[in-house]
Write a protein that holds these residues in place. Structure first.
Motif, PDB file in Angstrom:
ATOM      1  N   ASP A 138     -54.102 -25.033 -51.420  1.00 61.47           N
ATOM      2  CA  ASP A 138     -54.981 -25.181 -50.697  1.00 61.47           C
ATOM      3  C   ASP A 138     -54.665 -24.969 -49.190  1.00 61.47           C
ATOM      4  O   ASP A 138     -55.552 -24.255 -48.240  1.00 61.47           O
ATOM      5  CB  ASP A 138     -55.441 -26.653 -50.659  1.00 61.47           C
ATOM      6  N   TRP A 139     -53.574 -25.064 -48.724  1.00 60.01           N
ATOM      7  CA  TRP A 139     -52.930 -24.812 -47.491  1.00 60.01           C
ATOM      8  C   TRP A 139     -53.193 -23.078 -46.899  1.00 60.01           C
ATOM      9  O   TRP A 139     -53.505 -22.750 -46.020  1.00 60.01           O
ATOM     10  CB  TRP A 139     -51.757 -25.459 -46.937  1.00 60.01           C
ATOM     11  N   TRP A 176     -56.298 -21.895 -47.010  1.00 66.78           N
ATOM     12  CA  TRP A 176     -57.018 -22.082 -45.612  1.00 66.78           C
ATOM     13  C   TRP A 176     -56.298 -21.282 -44.692  1.00 66.78           C
ATOM     14  O   TRP A 176     -57.121 -20.872 -43.699  1.00 66.78           O
ATOM     15  CB  TRP A 176     -56.875 -23.743 -44.983  1.00 66.78           C
ATOM     16  N   HIS A 230     -59.583 -19.448 -43.238  1.00 70.70           N
ATOM     17  CA  HIS A 230     -60.140 -20.275 -42.402  1.00 70.70           C
ATOM     18  C   HIS A 230     -59.645 -20.646 -40.998  1.00 70.70           C
ATOM     19  O   HIS A 230     -60.334 -20.796 -40.160  1.00 70.70           O
ATOM     20  CB  HIS A 230     -60.680 -21.616 -42.910  1.00 70.70           C
ATOM     21  N   ARG A 231     -58.204 -20.379 -41.068  1.00 76.37           N
ATOM     22  CA  ARG A 231     -57.373 -20.918 -39.839  1.00 76.37           C
ATOM     23  C   ARG A 231     -57.597 -19.794 -38.854  1.00 76.37           C
ATOM     24  O   ARG A 231     -57.151 -18.781 -39.121  1.00 76.37           O
ATOM     25  CB  ARG A 231     -55.923 -21.188 -40.203  1.00 76.37           C
TER      26      ARG A 231
END
Length: 336
Positions: free
Chosen positions: A305-306, A309, A313-314
């Protein structure tokens, strides 16, 4: 008192105007001054027209008469005489210590017996960049680069990370309680996180593998190349350090079979591979050590998940706050 307040209110308004064509920026001042000097308007009429005080209108009209268009620019608020300014000898000593030892304002302040804020202003006045922007070995400004297109260069590196025993390690239980749990680990006590990161668009592909031997690194390269191809990125070159696995014929042959040109960093110069090194630092801060985990499996479950992201998304400061997905050929369409 009212006149004083109006004058300072006008100056505050001048400092807060949002764009060049607003009143009393350089453009507004020039219009006001030309109305008075060129067109013969009375000062009070010009002041009312531009919504400023009589004193402000007189100031800009006077500067226009004396200096012309150049007089419409802001002047420095620095005083002409500074009796308390740091002596030139002390400033020269600060610059010498900075140049020879490459240390920051706090340590320079201790050595020179002045305030750190004063040292900071001296360094700024002489155009000294922050230490983070310098190469510590040479003292020269860091030369940053970026490839022109995705896939032109992919950085590859391995991060060795201690595994977490079942029940939690010292970060979750404290060192006294967490140490006995080390005996519960089976096999190697480290995870080897292999990462491939595109130089231009910055998406990362990472695998948790049992070692960093030549066959393992070669297998990772094959899978990483396939992953990038799925994102519309064709890998042309790979950059690695000079670790044993990357110098073997296994690595060279795998690169040849994939049509990839291998590159290596200069010895003892990890800055050359700095983009993937910085990714691993972010990985530690925002995932591996972000919170206490009770097992290695729990931490690895959170990794997928990280990484999603991070890629989609980051905001990435190195590419102007955009996400890696926004720069890839096809990455933005892969968000699910």
């Amino acid at each position: 008192m009212a006149r004083w307040g109006l004058r300072h209110l006008n100056r505050l308004q001048e400092a807060l105007v949002p764009h060049r064509n607003a009143p009393l920026t350089e453009t507004g001042r020039l219009r006001l001054a030309r109305c008075v000097v060129d067109d013969g308007w009375p000062l009070r009429r010009a002041a009312e027209r531009f919504q400023v005080s009589h004193t402000t209108a007189a100031r800009w009209a006077g500067r226009y008469r004396t200096l012309g268009v150049a007089g419409m620019s802001d002047r420095s608020s620095r005083p002409h005489h500074q009796p308390a300014r740091t002596p030139a000898v002390v400033e020269a000593e600060i610059l010498r210590l900075r140049r020879e030892h490459r240390i920051g304002p706090l340590r320079l302040a201790v050595l020179c017996h002045i305030a750190p804020s004063t040292v900071h202003r001296i360094l700024q006045r002489h155009g000294q960049p922050p230490l983070a922007c310098l190469d510590r070995a040479t003292g020269e400004p860091v030369r940053r680069y970026e490839r022109a297109r995705p896939g032109e260069l992919v950085h590859i590196d391995v991060k060795k990370l201690g595994r977490i025993p079942d029940g939690g390690g010292h970060k979750a239980l404290g060192r006294a309680a967490g140490s006995p749990n080390k005996d519960r680990l089976n096999g190697a006590g480290y995870a080897y996180l292999h990462t491939a990161l595109d130089d231009h668009s910055r998406p990362a592909y990472t695998e948790d593998l049992p070692d960093e031997t030549a066959p393992t690194c070669a297998g990772f390269l094959i899978r990483a190349t396939a992953w990038f191809a799925g994102q519309g990125i064709t890998v042309e070159r790979v950059l690695t350090d000079n670790a044993w696995a990357y110098s073997k014929n296994t690595w060279r042959q795998t690169c040849h079979d994939l049509g990839i040109s291998p590159r290596w960093t200069r010895p003892w110069r990890p800055q050359t591979n700095g983009k993937v090194e910085r990714f691993h630092r972010t990985l530690l801060e925002e995932w591996a050590y972000h919170r206490p985990y009770t097992s290695d499996g729990e931490r690895m479950e959170a990794f997928a998940d990280w990484l999603h992201w991070y890629n989609y998304h980051r905001p990435h400061t190195g590419i102007g706050g955009h996400t890696p997905a926004s720069r890839g050929t096809n990455l933005a369409e892969q968000r699910t």
